[in-house]
Design a protein around this motif. Structure first.
Motif, PDB file in Angstrom:
ATOM      1  N   ALA A   6       0.861  -1.178   0.000  1.00  0.00           N
ATOM      2  CA  ALA A   6       0.000   0.000   0.000  1.00  0.00           C
ATOM      3  C   ALA A   6       0.896   1.227   0.000  1.00  0.00           C
ATOM      4  CB  ALA A   6      -0.902  -0.007   1.235  1.00  0.00           C
ATOM      5  N   GLY A   7       0.392   2.326  -0.568  1.00  0.00           N
ATOM      6  CA  GLY A   7       1.211   3.533  -0.645  1.00  0.00           C
ATOM      7  C   GLY A   7       0.399   4.803  -0.465  1.00  0.00           C
ATOM      8  N   LEU A   8       1.053   5.820   0.065  1.00  0.00           N
ATOM      9  CA  LEU A   8       0.457   7.141   0.242  1.00  0.00           C
ATOM     10  C   LEU A   8       1.290   8.142  -0.551  1.00  0.00           C
ATOM     11  CD1 LEU A   8      -1.634   8.943   1.787  1.00  0.00           C
ATOM     12  CD2 LEU A   8       0.122   9.209   3.558  1.00  0.00           C
ATOM     13  N   VAL A   9       0.681   8.752  -1.562  1.00  0.00           N
ATOM     14  CA  VAL A   9       1.400   9.708  -2.417  1.00  0.00           C
ATOM     15  C   VAL A   9       1.702  10.982  -1.627  1.00  0.00           C
ATOM     16  CG1 VAL A   9       1.322  11.082  -4.525  1.00  0.00           C
ATOM     17  CG2 VAL A   9       0.277   8.802  -4.481  1.00  0.00           C
ATOM     18  N   LEU A  10       2.943  11.444  -1.731  1.00  0.00           N
ATOM     19  CA  LEU A  10       3.325  12.672  -1.033  1.00  0.00           C
ATOM     20  C   LEU A  10       3.554  13.842  -1.989  1.00  0.00           C
ATOM     21  CD1 LEU A  10       5.773  11.291   1.693  1.00  0.00           C
ATOM     22  CD2 LEU A  10       3.322  11.765   1.864  1.00  0.00           C
ATOM     23  N   SER A  11       4.226  13.603  -3.099  1.00  0.00           N
ATOM     24  CA  SER A  11       4.488  14.711  -4.033  1.00  0.00           C
ATOM     25  C   SER A  11       4.952  14.147  -5.365  1.00  0.00           C
ATOM     26  CB  SER A  11       5.555  15.649  -3.467  1.00  0.00           C
ATOM     27  OG  SER A  11       6.791  14.971  -3.294  1.00  0.00           O
ATOM     28  N   SER A  12       4.941  15.005  -6.363  1.00  0.00           N
ATOM     29  CA  SER A  12       5.450  14.605  -7.677  1.00  0.00           C
ATOM     30  C   SER A  12       6.035  15.816  -8.382  1.00  0.00           C
ATOM     31  CB  SER A  12       4.334  13.985  -8.534  1.00  0.00           C
ATOM     32  OG  SER A  12       3.337  14.952  -8.826  1.00  0.00           O
ATOM     33  N   ILE A  13       7.001  15.563  -9.258  1.00  0.00           N
ATOM     34  CA  ILE A  13       7.584  16.623 -10.079  1.00  0.00           C
ATOM     35  C   ILE A  13       7.617  16.146 -11.524  1.00  0.00           C
ATOM     36  CG2 ILE A  13       8.981  17.605  -8.219  1.00  0.00           C
ATOM     37  CD1 ILE A  13      11.396  16.105  -9.373  1.00  0.00           C
ATOM     38  N   ARG A  14       7.561  17.088 -12.432  1.00  0.00           N
ATOM     39  CA  ARG A  14       7.592  16.746 -13.849  1.00  0.00           C
ATOM     40  C   ARG A  14       8.965  16.213 -14.243  1.00  0.00           C
ATOM     41  NH1 ARG A  14       4.481  21.689 -17.010  1.00  0.00           N
ATOM     42  NH2 ARG A  14       2.465  21.480 -15.950  1.00  0.00           N
ATOM     43  N   TYR A  15       8.958  15.263 -15.159  1.00  0.00           N
ATOM     44  CA  TYR A  15      10.198  14.713 -15.696  1.00  0.00           C
ATOM     45  C   TYR A  15      10.037  14.570 -17.204  1.00  0.00           C
ATOM     46  CZ  TYR A  15      14.147  11.567 -16.466  1.00  0.00           C
ATOM     47  OH  TYR A  15      15.302  10.995 -16.925  1.00  0.00           O
ATOM     48  N   LYS A  16      10.832  15.318 -17.944  1.00  0.00           N
ATOM     49  CA  LYS A  16      10.734  15.372 -19.406  1.00  0.00           C
ATOM     50  C   LYS A  16       9.309  15.788 -19.818  1.00  0.00           C
ATOM     51  CE  LYS A  16      14.587  12.252 -20.215  1.00  0.00           C
ATOM     52  NZ  LYS A  16      15.089  11.029 -20.882  1.00  0.00           N
ATOM     53  N   ILE A  93      -5.740  21.472   4.784  1.00  0.00           N
ATOM     54  CA  ILE A  93      -5.179  20.573   5.789  1.00  0.00           C
ATOM     55  C   ILE A  93      -4.377  19.470   5.119  1.00  0.00           C
ATOM     56  CG2 ILE A  93      -5.753  18.876   7.564  1.00  0.00           C
ATOM     57  CD1 ILE A  93      -8.152  20.621   8.314  1.00  0.00           C
ATOM     58  N   ALA A  94      -4.864  18.959   3.992  1.00  0.00           N
ATOM     59  CA  ALA A  94      -4.146  17.907   3.265  1.00  0.00           C
ATOM     60  C   ALA A  94      -2.773  18.402   2.808  1.00  0.00           C
ATOM     61  CB  ALA A  94      -4.967  17.443   2.071  1.00  0.00           C
ATOM     62  N   LEU A  95      -2.710  19.628   2.300  1.00  0.00           N
ATOM     63  CA  LEU A  95      -1.430  20.193   1.871  1.00  0.00           C
ATOM     64  C   LEU A  95      -0.494  20.390   3.059  1.00  0.00           C
ATOM     65  CD1 LEU A  95      -2.684  22.825  -0.738  1.00  0.00           C
ATOM     66  CD2 LEU A  95      -1.534  20.655  -1.205  1.00  0.00           C
ATOM     67  N   PHE A  96      -1.057  20.811   4.182  1.00  0.00           N
ATOM     68  CA  PHE A  96      -0.277  20.984   5.405  1.00  0.00           C
ATOM     69  C   PHE A  96       0.280  19.634   5.873  1.00  0.00           C
ATOM     70  CE2 PHE A  96      -0.365  20.863  10.103  1.00  0.00           C
ATOM     71  CZ  PHE A  96       0.637  21.778  10.372  1.00  0.00           C
ATOM     72  N   MET A  97      -0.569  18.622   5.892  1.00  0.00           N
ATOM     73  CA  MET A  97      -0.133  17.281   6.287  1.00  0.00           C
ATOM     74  C   MET A  97       1.003  16.795   5.391  1.00  0.00           C
ATOM     75  SD  MET A  97      -3.883  15.546   6.961  1.00  0.00           S
ATOM     76  CE  MET A  97      -3.236  13.867   7.107  1.00  0.00           C
ATOM     77  N   THR A  98       0.856  17.010   4.086  1.00  0.00           N
ATOM     78  CA  THR A  98       1.866  16.567   3.134  1.00  0.00           C
ATOM     79  C   THR A  98       3.202  17.237   3.405  1.00  0.00           C
ATOM     80  OG1 THR A  98       0.152  16.237   1.446  1.00  0.00           O
ATOM     81  CG2 THR A  98       2.425  16.361   0.682  1.00  0.00           C
ATOM     82  N   GLU A  99       3.167  18.535   3.680  1.00  0.00           N
ATOM     83  CA  GLU A  99       4.411  19.263   3.958  1.00  0.00           C
ATOM     84  C   GLU A  99       5.068  18.755   5.237  1.00  0.00           C
ATOM     85  OE1 GLU A  99       6.200  23.807   4.305  1.00  0.00           O
ATOM     86  OE2 GLU A  99       4.022  23.495   4.251  1.00  0.00           O
ATOM     87  N   VAL A 100       4.277  18.522   6.275  1.00  0.00           N
ATOM     88  CA  VAL A 100       4.824  18.011   7.533  1.00  0.00           C
ATOM     89  C   VAL A 100       5.444  16.633   7.338  1.00  0.00           C
ATOM     90  CG1 VAL A 100       4.243  17.256   9.875  1.00  0.00           C
ATOM     91  CG2 VAL A 100       3.242  19.362   8.973  1.00  0.00           C
ATOM     92  N   ILE A 101       4.747  15.765   6.599  1.00  0.00           N
ATOM     93  CA  ILE A 101       5.270  14.408   6.356  1.00  0.00           C
ATOM     94  C   ILE A 101       6.570  14.475   5.561  1.00  0.00           C
ATOM     95  CG2 ILE A 101       4.828  12.167   5.294  1.00  0.00           C
ATOM     96  CD1 ILE A 101       1.788  12.824   5.641  1.00  0.00           C
ATOM     97  N   ASN A 102       6.565  15.261   4.485  1.00  0.00           N
ATOM     98  CA  ASN A 102       7.741  15.356   3.621  1.00  0.00           C
ATOM     99  C   ASN A 102       8.976  15.837   4.382  1.00  0.00           C
ATOM    100  OD1 ASN A 102       7.290  14.497   0.899  1.00  0.00           O
ATOM    101  ND2 ASN A 102       5.873  16.198   0.624  1.00  0.00           N
TER     102      ASN A 102
END
Length: 229
Positions: A6-16, A93-102
């Motif tokens: 199982a996985g929880l997505v945290l962030s993504s960046i563009r590649y090519k 709140i979701a964005l805040f949670m993501t930043e704290v986790i990252n």
């Protein structure tokens, strides 16, 4: 080696042109970075929606030792968010949670108990079972337990901090509030003045900064303070 997790997505960046590099906190393998090709291509076949922050996935992945960038064989939505994408407070709140986790875990860091807590928190946020004005505070307090720097009691959050922002008049109320947050968790429904809640949020973030290598200010702080109104 192929693994299911199982996985929880945290962030993504563009590649090519059409690909992304996505960071996913997985239950069995820890925090991993995956290269996903062609996901940003236009059309019905695009799976970009799977890789939005805090999306819960069931994954089949290639797991190679000593490889920084991994590959995903298959990704399926574990559950679709019903409220987080459409409610400003929940999105904030979701964005805040993501930043704290990252900012509090690192590549390959693995903690199944933390993963289960984060999954439960995301589901509660999405289902609307918690009073949102308390949610960020509970999240910070509870998450500290899984990272190993949580005090034993409410008073510890004040005594073990370098800074003390509360006045003598505020201390009894803030201690009572902290005790309630610790005991009731996301079910807390106390009525606490917004000024005190904001002050506690700032204090908890400062407390986190004292225990993490990255002590820069949180980008989502301005928005999350509005949720506490």
């Amino acid at each position: 080696m192929i693994r299911k997790t199982a996985g929880l997505v945290l962030s993504s960046i563009r590649y090519k042109d059409t690909s992304i590099i996505v960071k996913i906190f997985t239950r069995e393998l820890g925090l991993k970075s995956y290269l996903v090709n062609g996901v940003r291509s236009m059309g019905k076949g695009s799976k970009m929606a799977l890789y939005q922050p805090l999306t819960l996935l069931d994954l089949v992945v290639y797991n190679k030792e000593n490889s920084g960038l991994q590959r995903i064989s298959d990704a399926k939505l574990q559950r679709a968010h019903q409220r987080i994408p459409f409610d400003f407070s929940r999105t904030s709140i979701a964005l805040f949670m993501t930043e704290v986790i990252n900012r509090s875990i690192y590549e390959n860091y693995q903690n199944e108990s933390l993963f289960d807590f984060l999954t439960e928190s995301v589901i509660i946020l999405d289902q609307g079972e918690a009073l949102l004005t308390h949610f960020p505070l509970v999240f910070l307090i509870e998450k500290a337990k899984f990272l190993g720097f949580s005090p034993e009691d409410a008073e510890g959050f004040l005594l073990e901090s370098v800074h003390q922002p509360f006045s003598d008049q505020e201390l009894p109320q803030i201690l009572d509030y902290l005790e309630r947050l610790l005991s009731d968790k996301y079910k807390c429904c106390d009525k606490v003045p917004v000024g005190l809640r904001r002050k506690l949020l700032d204090h908890l973030l400062d407390f986190y900064s004292q225990h993490m290598e990255n002590s820069s200010s949180f980008k989502s702080l301005v928005v999350i303070r509005q949720v506490l109104e």
